[in-house]
Design a protein around this motif. Structure first.
Motif, PDB file in Angstrom:
ATOM      1  N   ASN A  51      -3.710   9.346   1.363  1.00 39.27           N
ATOM      2  CA  ASN A  51      -4.197   8.164   2.096  1.00 39.27           C
ATOM      3  C   ASN A  51      -5.162   7.701   1.524  1.00 39.27           C
ATOM      4  OD1 ASN A  51      -3.758   6.210   4.238  1.00 39.27           O
ATOM      5  ND2 ASN A  51      -3.618   7.727   5.912  1.00 39.27           N
ATOM      6  N   GLN A  74      -8.041   6.158   4.095  1.00 36.86           N
ATOM      7  CA  GLN A  74      -8.439   6.456   5.013  1.00 36.86           C
ATOM      8  C   GLN A  74     -10.604   6.861   5.330  1.00 36.86           C
ATOM      9  OE1 GLN A  74      -6.365  10.069   6.333  1.00 36.86           O
ATOM     10  NE2 GLN A  74      -7.577  10.420   8.071  1.00 36.86           N
ATOM     11  N   PHE A  86       1.621   6.102  -1.978  1.00 37.48           N
ATOM     12  CA  PHE A  86       2.360   7.354  -1.289  1.00 37.48           C
ATOM     13  C   PHE A  86       4.292   7.080  -2.567  1.00 37.48           C
ATOM     14  CE2 PHE A  86      -0.106   5.706   2.180  1.00 37.48           C
ATOM     15  CZ  PHE A  86      -0.239   6.434   3.131  1.00 37.48           C
ATOM     16  N   GLU A 103       0.970  -1.459  -0.145  1.00 36.85           N
ATOM     17  CA  GLU A 103       0.203   0.034  -0.534  1.00 36.85           C
ATOM     18  C   GLU A 103       1.049   1.559   0.284  1.00 36.85           C
ATOM     19  OE1 GLU A 103      -4.408   1.483   2.194  1.00 36.85           O
ATOM     20  OE2 GLU A 103      -2.738   0.487   3.349  1.00 36.85           O
ATOM     21  N   SER A 104       1.961   1.544   0.366  1.00 34.84           N
ATOM     22  CA  SER A 104       3.251   2.348   0.413  1.00 34.84           C
ATOM     23  C   SER A 104       3.086   2.471  -1.102  1.00 34.84           C
ATOM     24  CB  SER A 104       4.162   1.996   1.588  1.00 34.84           C
ATOM     25  OG  SER A 104       4.458   0.990   0.406  1.00 34.84           O
TER      26      SER A 104
END
Length: 240
Positions: free
Chosen positions: A210, A213, A53, A49-50
């Motif tokens: 993100n 979230q 980013f 998932e990073s």
């Protein structure tokens, strides 16, 4: 006599060396063993998932999705997105000739599909892959050699998830839920941001990276294949 003393001295030296080496090995063996502690993540954990980013922060990418212009004349649609797949969730086929038919992928594919961009030859924007670290592209993606079946059959594509206001929202006015599996699609912005994103699912706030979230996975009501066999072992261990 001197010869005998020389032989005895030689064996004495070897014995002393053995004692020294054995003592050193014994002392080393007395050191406390170290076992690294790996904490098991909890919840719906996604190892990659990073990547979402890194699309913004990496020096190699650093893409400013918020300020990318929208090219009205070369927008991709969800219809073309799903037409290039055997069924919803399937890996897309390769709709153009490949440079090296026997290549595994790697730089042959990544040079266009890692960061995207407009390709004059095909008059379209190259879709961005959500998993550029998997360089054996041809293991899943095959060239599109025909648009029709070799033989008539009863297979029909399941209907893809619906989009639009109220289609996937838990509450009216709430953020839409994620109507598809997350494996191999961990990097949301690859499909939902930038000029190559299908216009129906291009987000208006790509700077909010993100994603999970606010957006949560939704159990699909569409008929699906039991994917337990295909889940990555790392995911299975951490989903318990």
């Amino acid at each position: 006599m001197k010869k005998r003393l020389g032989i005895i001295s030689f064996f004495v030296v070897i014995f002393i060396a053995f004692i020294v080496v054995w003592n050193y090995s014994y002392e080393q063996g007395l050191e406390e063993a170290y076992t690294p502690v790996i904490e098991t993540p909890t919840g719906n954990f996604i190892p990659s998932e990073s990547g979402a980013f890194r699309r913004f922060d990496d020096a190699g990418a650093g893409l400013d999705y918020l300020n990318m212009p929208v090219d009205e004349n070369h927008q991709r649609t969800l219809d073309t997105y799903y037409d290039n797949r055997a069924y919803p969730g399937a890996p897309p086929s390769i709709p153009h000739p490949v440079a090296k038919e026997r290549s595994f992928g790697g730089n042959t594919c990544i040079q266009c599909h890692q960061n995207g961009g407009f390709v004059e030859k095909f008059n379209a924007y190259a879709p961005v892959t959500p998993h550029p670290e998997m360089v054996n592209c041809r293991q899943c993606h095959v060239t599109q050699n025909t648009t029709s079946n070799f033989k008539e059959n009863g297979f029909t594509k399941p209907e893809p998830p619906k989009v639009g206001l109220g289609a996937n929202n838990a509450l009216l006015g709430g953020p839409p839920m994620i109507p598809h599996q997350l494996q191999m699609r961990e990097n949301c912005i690859s499909c939902h941001g930038g000029p190559s994103a299908p216009k129906e699912i291009r987000v208006s706030h790509p700077d909010r990276i993100n994603c999970r979230q606010c957006h949560l996975p939704k159990h699909s009501e569409q008929p699906t294949v039991d994917a337990n066999t295909f889940l990555r072992q790392f995911d299975k261990l951490n989903e318990k």
